[in-house]
Design a protein around this motif. Structure first.
Motif, PDB file in Angstrom:
ATOM      1  N   MET A 186     -19.056 -10.209  87.237  1.00  0.00           N
ATOM      2  CA  MET A 186     -18.630 -11.172  86.665  1.00  0.00           C
ATOM      3  C   MET A 186     -18.175 -10.862  85.000  1.00  0.00           C
ATOM      4  N   SER A 187     -19.827  -9.821  84.524  1.00  0.00           N
ATOM      5  CA  SER A 187     -19.213  -9.828  83.015  1.00  0.00           C
ATOM      6  C   SER A 187     -18.357  -8.489  83.188  1.00  0.00           C
ATOM      7  N   ALA A 188     -18.235  -7.783  83.997  1.00  0.00           N
ATOM      8  CA  ALA A 188     -17.439  -6.255  84.329  1.00  0.00           C
ATOM      9  C   ALA A 188     -16.366  -6.857  84.131  1.00  0.00           C
ATOM     10  N   PHE A 197     -27.547 -13.243  92.789  1.00  0.00           N
ATOM     11  CA  PHE A 197     -27.312 -13.661  91.790  1.00  0.00           C
ATOM     12  C   PHE A 197     -27.155 -13.064  90.783  1.00  0.00           C
ATOM     13  N   ILE A 198     -27.790 -12.700  90.167  1.00  0.00           N
ATOM     14  CA  ILE A 198     -27.786 -11.449  89.011  1.00  0.00           C
ATOM     15  C   ILE A 198     -26.782 -10.498  89.023  1.00  0.00           C
ATOM     16  N   GLN A 199     -26.458  -9.679  90.271  1.00  0.00           N
ATOM     17  CA  GLN A 199     -25.596  -9.329  90.327  1.00  0.00           C
ATOM     18  C   GLN A 199     -24.069  -9.365  90.396  1.00  0.00           C
ATOM     19  N   ALA A 200     -23.793 -10.583  91.020  1.00  0.00           N
ATOM     20  CA  ALA A 200     -22.828 -11.306  90.761  1.00  0.00           C
ATOM     21  C   ALA A 200     -22.624 -11.802  88.919  1.00  0.00           C
ATOM     22  N   LEU A 201     -23.616 -12.282  88.437  1.00  0.00           N
ATOM     23  CA  LEU A 201     -23.083 -12.472  87.162  1.00  0.00           C
ATOM     24  C   LEU A 201     -22.621 -10.983  86.117  1.00  0.00           C
TER      25      LEU A 201
END
Length: 288
Positions: free
Chosen positions: A152-154, A145-149
């Motif tokens: 998303m930020s990128a 989930f942190i990878q997904a965040l």
């Protein structure tokens, strides 16, 4: 005595034989009735039955690298190339006669340095899993989930940068402003975190990001050509390689249609689905 021995032999439990791979690996997901209970979340997943999410990890390696390489010719996951590029930048300081040496820090070198340092930062975040349990469903869900965040930020940074998505040549990258540096940083951090998480699961997929070793181990596998049998050491390596290739293809195809920001937005959704999938991976069977 013979009768007693035969009775004792019958009363002894059967030897604890491992379940054949063909049967054990057939169940790649489960439908838990207590999905959010502590006991379920803190149970270690079975690495041999984590094929689907780890294959998706490999897919995301190709996908994210396709976006970054298309824009700036820098890999977010393959840090060998970035490290050598930085060594060449340092060597350039001593090339040529004194007074005529190129002492500038090129744009590509700055982007490579950004990728390397943030990749290490992302991998360091992965050490949180050592405290929670690196193979527990809770950490695998949270880490993904942190990878997904990060992805998303990128995507947001690439969108707000106002720059293009595909470079015409190495000397003319599509990204050059501050926001695109941040986009590279978030993508690289997500790959660093994915790499250490994949490594901790300890399967034939290895880190899920660097496949040079996987290629070598595949070619050295003594059972490589036993095509009529399911060989986990061979089959999972092949799956990882194919998944990464498809990820790179899909990443570039989507990039050409909707741009870097849109492609990273799609990648965010995929990573979120992978995080949920970890909750349904079967746990390790209890040892008898």
């Amino acid at each position: 005595m013979a009768t007693t021995a035969s009775i004792d032999k019958e009363m002894l439990p059967q030897p604890a034989l491992s379940t054949p791979y063909s049967e054990k690996d057939s169940q790649l997901w489960m439908a838990p009735t207590t999905l959010l209970t502590k006991s379920h979340l803190m149970t270690d997943v079975d690495g041999e039955r984590s094929t689907l999410p780890l294959s998706a990890y490999c897919f995301m390696t190709g996908y994210i690298d396709a976006v970054c390489f298309s824009a700036v010719f820098v890999w977010c996951a393959f840090q060998t190339g970035n490290t050598v590029q930085l060594s060449l930048a340092l060597a350039r300081l001593f090339s040529g006669p004194v007074g005529q040496r190129d002492t500038s820090f090129h744009l590509a070198d700055k982007q490579a340095l950004t990728s390397v340092t943030t990749f290490i930062f992302g991998a360091f975040i992965g050490r949180i899993g050592d405290r929670m349990g690196s193979k527990t469903r809770a950490w695998l869900f949270l880490g993904t989930f942190i990878q997904a965040l990060f992805t998303m930020s990128a995507a947001l940074c690439a969108w707000k940068s106002g720059q293009g998505s595909v470079a015409d040549s190495r000397g003319d990258p599509a990204w050059s402003n501050a926001l695109t540096y941040v986009a590279i940083a978030f993508m690289s951090a997500s790959m660093g975190l994915q790499g250490i998480m994949g490594k901790r699961v300890n399967t034939q997929f290895a880190t899920t990001i660097v496949l040079t070793t996987v290629w070598c181990e595949l070619m050295a596998d003594p059972k490589l050509f036993q095509l009529k049998r399911r060989i986990i050491s061979r089959d999972h390596k092949v799956i990882g390689i194919v998944a990464l290739f498809i990820g790179g293809f899909a990443g570039r195809a989507i990039l050409d249609k909707i741009g870097a920001a849109g492609a990273l937005g799609v990648g965010t959704g995929i990573r979120f689905l992978i995080s949920l999938w970890w909750l349904f991976v079967p746990g390790k069977a209890a040892k008898k």
